[in-house]
Design an enzyme around this catalytic site. Structure first.
Site, PDB file in Angstrom:
ATOM      1  N   CYS A  30      -0.361   6.586   8.983  1.00  0.00           N
ATOM      2  CA  CYS A  30      -0.982   5.329   8.315  1.00  0.00           C
ATOM      3  C   CYS A  30      -2.058   5.695   7.468  1.00  0.00           C
ATOM      4  O   CYS A  30      -1.850   6.460   6.563  1.00  0.00           O
ATOM      5  CB  CYS A  30      -1.451   4.318   9.440  1.00  0.00           C
ATOM      6  N   ARG A  71       0.655  -1.184  -0.133  1.00  0.00           N
ATOM      7  CA  ARG A  71       0.020   0.133   0.226  1.00  0.00           C
ATOM      8  C   ARG A  71       0.861   1.190   0.037  1.00  0.00           C
ATOM      9  O   ARG A  71       0.561   2.110  -0.823  1.00  0.00           O
ATOM     10  CB  ARG A  71      -0.745  -0.084   1.353  1.00  0.00           C
TER      11      ARG A  71
END
Length: 279
Positions: free
Chosen positions: A235, A179
């Site tokens: 994040c 990601r």
């Protein structure tokens, strides 16, 4: 790590009827927002109450602020008091295993100045594996008055992150590497990472057998970071970043702050650049 409590230690605490302890179940699934509450209603640790990531540990989603913005703190503090938590209560938090949602609640309580907060090592799964009792009984709660103030120094906003990109501050991205690289993005409309961010996947602070890294292993994991650096942790939406914050603090890093909105907030501003692949 002083932020952890073992199954055996919690079991002894309960056996000794230490009634100034509140156990909180934070199980949750990002792809099924009702799953955690259903699991709690089926079975949970004796006396545990449930707090939900979306309903309790996050605020209302707006255009900016990310997909799990911080809760409204006056309301959140009142909610904590209603489930029996005040500044003198020992709070034990558990997840399914050593997962990210317990860390979110730990961080929120830490940001409110509460210093008697522990995460159950191994979570619900280890509690059951070791043959301990679970129940579907919903506990009766004795409300308390929790007096606390949120420490704004624990966080940075998007504008501050943007300003820090050209300084010595270190920005950490806690998501899985695929990601971070932009190879895979299941949740957001854009893929990649904030320019200059370094990738420290949150799951890497756990050992192969699922325990938190400690001691020399933890020091080695963060050895490329200077303890004098300002470290901003992000994040996708400010949840898994809390795992890294706990680990960094355990490793002796003190100048650590959370970017609550993280990548989901960053990409809500069309003018913000995104990096794909390695630096």
């Amino acid at each position: 790590m002083t932020n952890l409590i073992s199954v055996e230690r919690l079991k002894k605490r309960l056996e000794n009827n230490q009634d100034n302890t509140v156990i909180v179940d934070t199980r949750f699934k990002l792809d099924d927002e009702d799953a955690g509450r259903k699991l709690y209603l089926e079975s949970h640790l004796p006396g545990a109450v449930y707090l939900d990531l979306n309903r309790d540990l996050s605020g209302k989603i707006l255009k900016h602020g990310g997909s799990h913005p911080l809760p409204d703190f006056p309301n959140f503090i009142e909610k904590l008091g209603n489930i029996g938590i005040d500044e003198d209560t020992t709070v034990v938090i558990y997840d399914e295993g050593n997962d990210m949602f317990a860390a979110r609640l730990w961080w929120l309580l830490d940001a409110l100045g509460h210093d008697k907060v522990y995460i159950l090592e191994g979570g619900y799964a280890r509690w059951v594996e070791e043959g301990n009792e679970v129940t579907d009984a919903i506990p009766s709660l004795k409300p308390k008055k929790f007096t606390a103030t949120f420490d704004e120094d624990k966080i940075v906003d998007m504008q501050t992150v943007r300003e820090k990109l050209d300084t010595d501050a270190v920005l950490i991205d806690s998501r899985a590497k695929n990601r971070y690289l932009g190879d895979y993005e299941p949740l957001y409309s854009k893929a990649g990472h904030i320019p200059g961010a370094k990738n420290y996947p949150w799951q890497a602070v756990l050992s192969a057998d699922g325990k938190w890294l400690k001691g020399e292993e933890l020091q080695q994991h963060f050895s490329d970071l200077d303890k004098n650096d300002e470290i901003i942790v992000s994040c996708g939406s400010g949840v898994s970043a809390c795992v890294n914050i706990i680990a960094l603090k355990a490793a002796g890093y003190e100048n650590v702050r959370l970017y609550p909105g993280s990548f989901s907030d960053w990409i809500s501003y069309d003018e913000n650049e995104i990096e794909i692949g390695e630096d």
